[in-house]
Design a protein around this motif. Sequence first.
Motif, PDB file in Angstrom:
ATOM      1  N   THR A   1      -2.087 -71.284 -11.331  1.00 34.15           N
ATOM      2  CA  THR A   1      -1.997 -70.666 -10.078  1.00 34.15           C
ATOM      3  C   THR A   1      -2.738 -71.169  -9.133  1.00 34.15           C
ATOM      4  N   GLU A   2      -2.850 -70.811  -7.603  1.00 37.01           N
ATOM      5  CA  GLU A   2      -3.173 -71.291  -6.403  1.00 37.01           C
ATOM      6  C   GLU A   2      -3.536 -69.464  -6.168  1.00 37.01           C
ATOM      7  N   HIS A   3      -4.350 -69.157  -5.791  1.00 37.14           N
ATOM      8  CA  HIS A   3      -4.991 -68.073  -4.920  1.00 37.14           C
ATOM      9  C   HIS A   3      -6.371 -68.272  -3.595  1.00 37.14           C
TER      10      HIS A   3
ATOM     11  N   GLN B   1      -0.067 -62.488  -0.018  1.00 32.96           N
ATOM     12  CA  GLN B   1      -1.499 -61.591   0.261  1.00 32.96           C
ATOM     13  C   GLN B   1      -1.534 -62.055   1.503  1.00 32.96           C
ATOM     14  N   PRO B   2      -1.814 -60.948   2.887  1.00 35.45           N
ATOM     15  CA  PRO B   2      -1.644 -61.012   3.743  1.00 35.45           C
ATOM     16  C   PRO B   2      -2.604 -62.119   3.927  1.00 35.45           C
ATOM     17  N   HIS B   3      -3.454 -61.134   3.407  1.00 34.55           N
ATOM     18  CA  HIS B   3      -5.657 -61.522   3.435  1.00 34.55           C
ATOM     19  C   HIS B   3      -5.364 -63.110   3.140  1.00 34.55           C
ATOM     20  N   GLU B   4      -4.791 -64.283   2.551  1.00 28.53           N
ATOM     21  CA  GLU B   4      -4.901 -65.552   1.880  1.00 28.53           C
ATOM     22  C   GLU B   4      -4.110 -65.970   3.727  1.00 28.53           C
ATOM     23  N   PHE B   5      -2.975 -65.603   3.456  1.00 29.72           N
ATOM     24  CA  PHE B   5      -2.078 -66.272   4.704  1.00 29.72           C
ATOM     25  C   PHE B   5      -3.683 -65.996   6.243  1.00 29.72           C
ATOM     26  N   LEU B   6      -4.485 -64.853   6.686  1.00 27.45           N
ATOM     27  CA  LEU B   6      -4.599 -64.998   7.748  1.00 27.45           C
ATOM     28  C   LEU B   6      -5.897 -65.860   7.817  1.00 27.45           C
ATOM     29  N   GLY B   7      -6.429 -66.106   6.388  1.00 27.34           N
ATOM     30  CA  GLY B   7      -7.136 -66.746   5.785  1.00 27.34           C
ATOM     31  C   GLY B   7      -7.024 -68.379   6.507  1.00 27.34           C
ATOM     32  N   PHE B   8      -5.850 -68.536   6.224  1.00 24.98           N
ATOM     33  CA  PHE B   8      -5.554 -69.822   6.883  1.00 24.98           C
ATOM     34  C   PHE B   8      -4.922 -70.267   8.366  1.00 24.98           C
ATOM     35  N   GLY B   9      -5.290 -69.120   9.512  1.00 26.27           N
ATOM     36  CA  GLY B   9      -4.662 -68.573  10.714  1.00 26.27           C
ATOM     37  C   GLY B   9      -2.994 -69.100  10.181  1.00 26.27           C
ATOM     38  N   ARG B  10      -2.420 -68.547   9.426  1.00 30.26           N
ATOM     39  CA  ARG B  10      -0.547 -68.545   8.894  1.00 30.26           C
ATOM     40  C   ARG B  10      -0.227 -67.112   9.530  1.00 30.26           C
ATOM     41  N   ASP B  11       1.100 -67.162   9.276  1.00 30.42           N
ATOM     42  CA  ASP B  11       1.676 -65.450   9.550  1.00 30.42           C
ATOM     43  C   ASP B  11       2.809 -65.551   8.093  1.00 30.42           C
ATOM     44  N   LEU B  12       2.186 -64.913   7.661  1.00 31.10           N
ATOM     45  CA  LEU B  12       2.948 -63.749   6.691  1.00 31.10           C
ATOM     46  C   LEU B  12       4.892 -63.722   6.656  1.00 31.10           C
ATOM     47  N   ASP B  13       4.639 -63.055   7.923  1.00 28.73           N
ATOM     48  CA  ASP B  13       5.648 -62.491   8.050  1.00 28.73           C
ATOM     49  C   ASP B  13       6.862 -64.156   8.352  1.00 28.73           C
TER      50      ASP B  13
ATOM     51  N   THR C   1      -4.594 -54.536  -8.813  1.00 28.33           N
ATOM     52  CA  THR C   1      -5.521 -55.762  -7.990  1.00 28.33           C
ATOM     53  C   THR C   1      -4.491 -56.303  -7.447  1.00 28.33           C
ATOM     54  N   SER C   2      -2.781 -56.846  -7.503  1.00 25.29           N
ATOM     55  CA  SER C   2      -2.087 -57.826  -7.161  1.00 25.29           C
ATOM     56  C   SER C   2      -1.140 -56.948  -5.752  1.00 25.29           C
ATOM     57  N   ARG C   3      -1.077 -55.803  -6.555  1.00 33.06           N
ATOM     58  CA  ARG C   3      -0.643 -54.705  -5.377  1.00 33.06           C
ATOM     59  C   ARG C   3      -1.094 -54.484  -4.240  1.00 33.06           C
ATOM     60  N   ALA C   4      -2.476 -54.121  -4.460  1.00 34.72           N
ATOM     61  CA  ALA C   4      -3.335 -54.254  -3.018  1.00 34.72           C
ATOM     62  C   ALA C   4      -3.621 -55.310  -2.289  1.00 34.72           C
ATOM     63  N   LEU C   5      -4.060 -56.290  -3.239  1.00 35.65           N
ATOM     64  CA  LEU C   5      -3.944 -57.812  -2.459  1.00 35.65           C
ATOM     65  C   LEU C   5      -2.310 -57.937  -1.495  1.00 35.65           C
ATOM     66  N   ALA C   6      -1.666 -56.999  -2.188  1.00 32.68           N
ATOM     67  CA  ALA C   6      -0.329 -57.403  -1.464  1.00 32.68           C
ATOM     68  C   ALA C   6       0.240 -56.281  -0.336  1.00 32.68           C
ATOM     69  N   GLN C   7      -0.696 -55.181  -0.453  1.00 30.31           N
ATOM     70  CA  GLN C   7      -0.745 -54.432   0.789  1.00 30.31           C
ATOM     71  C   GLN C   7      -1.163 -54.705   1.569  1.00 30.31           C
ATOM     72  N   GLY C   8      -2.083 -55.654   2.055  1.00 31.34           N
ATOM     73  CA  GLY C   8      -3.056 -55.899   3.146  1.00 31.34           C
ATOM     74  C   GLY C   8      -4.544 -55.342   2.606  1.00 31.34           C
ATOM     75  N   ALA C   9      -5.232 -55.525   1.207  1.00 29.32           N
ATOM     76  CA  ALA C   9      -6.191 -55.309   1.064  1.00 29.32           C
ATOM     77  C   ALA C   9      -7.201 -56.558   1.172  1.00 29.32           C
ATOM     78  N   TYR C  10      -8.475 -56.061   1.449  1.00 27.44           N
ATOM     79  CA  TYR C  10      -9.455 -57.387   1.818  1.00 27.44           C
ATOM     80  C   TYR C  10      -9.999 -57.226   0.617  1.00 27.44           C
ATOM     81  N   PRO C  11     -10.645 -58.289   0.372  1.00 28.33           N
ATOM     82  CA  PRO C  11     -11.616 -58.581  -0.554  1.00 28.33           C
ATOM     83  C   PRO C  11     -12.958 -58.345   0.042  1.00 28.33           C
TER      84      PRO C  11
END
Length: 347
Positions: free
Chosen positions: A44-46, A112-124, A255-265
Amino acid sequence: MRLGVTYLSISPSVDRASARQKYLDFGRQVEWANDKGFAGIWVTEHHFSGYSLSSSPLLLLGHAASLAPDLRIGTGILVLPLWDPVRLVADVNTLDQLSGGRLDLGIGRGYQPHEFLGFGRDLDSSRGAYEESIDLVLRLLTETEVTHKGEFHRIDAPVSVLPPSFQAPHPPVWAAAVSPESTRHAVRRGFHLLGLALSTPDELAAQWRTVAALAAEEGVSAEGREYAVNRFVHVGTDPAGRRAAAREVARQIQTSRALAQGAYPTGGVPPIPVAIDPADEELAYQRLLAGSPEQIVEQLHELAAAGVTQVNAAFEYGTLPAETAFASMRLFASDVIPALAELPAIR
């Protein structure tokens, strides 16, 4: 039915030594699996957290291809909106050439919103980015002198991506399609389908009927279309072992659910739950591919009857120890795969 191995497990520690050990375990299992009857290795990719140390899946698959020359290698999945299509096709084609045409290209939108934000991308806007990227990737895989001007990507000079892929016209494409829009999009383009890991056989059968219906609506053939699903696997008859495995699946789910809901590591450490929700544990217990080898063969037969042509088994998940996962994997190879080969083909 073909049986692959997929890798997705949490790394509670993300220091250099822990990462090194994770990759050593991966390489050891892949090399061992080469001649045991498995069809392929999927990664996978994360990004940015120990939810899965798989930020460079194509590099991991290149390593796997050299360790296991008899197995196919697949991305399950690449988060397409995070990639530059030209760079992606160059890497995909190179890996397909180096592996002698063993690559399967699994793609999806990500979540995962955090992944998109880290790349400067918009999940929406990921759906639009995903669909534009798919069309552009397919052109780059099959055409020369490609130019493009879209909402998300530009190619301002004609390019012919080299090397070309080993497989013609390109590596098989598998799409993680859950929503009606994504499923129709995948069907229209002739992609193989990747189903949800926790779907029941009845739910999978319903989705496969939907695929057939959409293919008829779109005027495309469903002949030869593959349907794969990931499954968390525990081989063993000890009730305590199955319950422990279910807890780790539930830990992965939470853990997946928390990241999907916008939690940050935090410092790369994902939001791993200490307390496991009993409802998630019970869901995991029921949806695990678990039991004796004979029981697992029966469950695989149910999946085949639902239309599934490939099961990618996850033996390591949550914080399950690598040795525990490897023991289950060895028993699966010795007692499940040979028995499954004797089952009649469903379709």
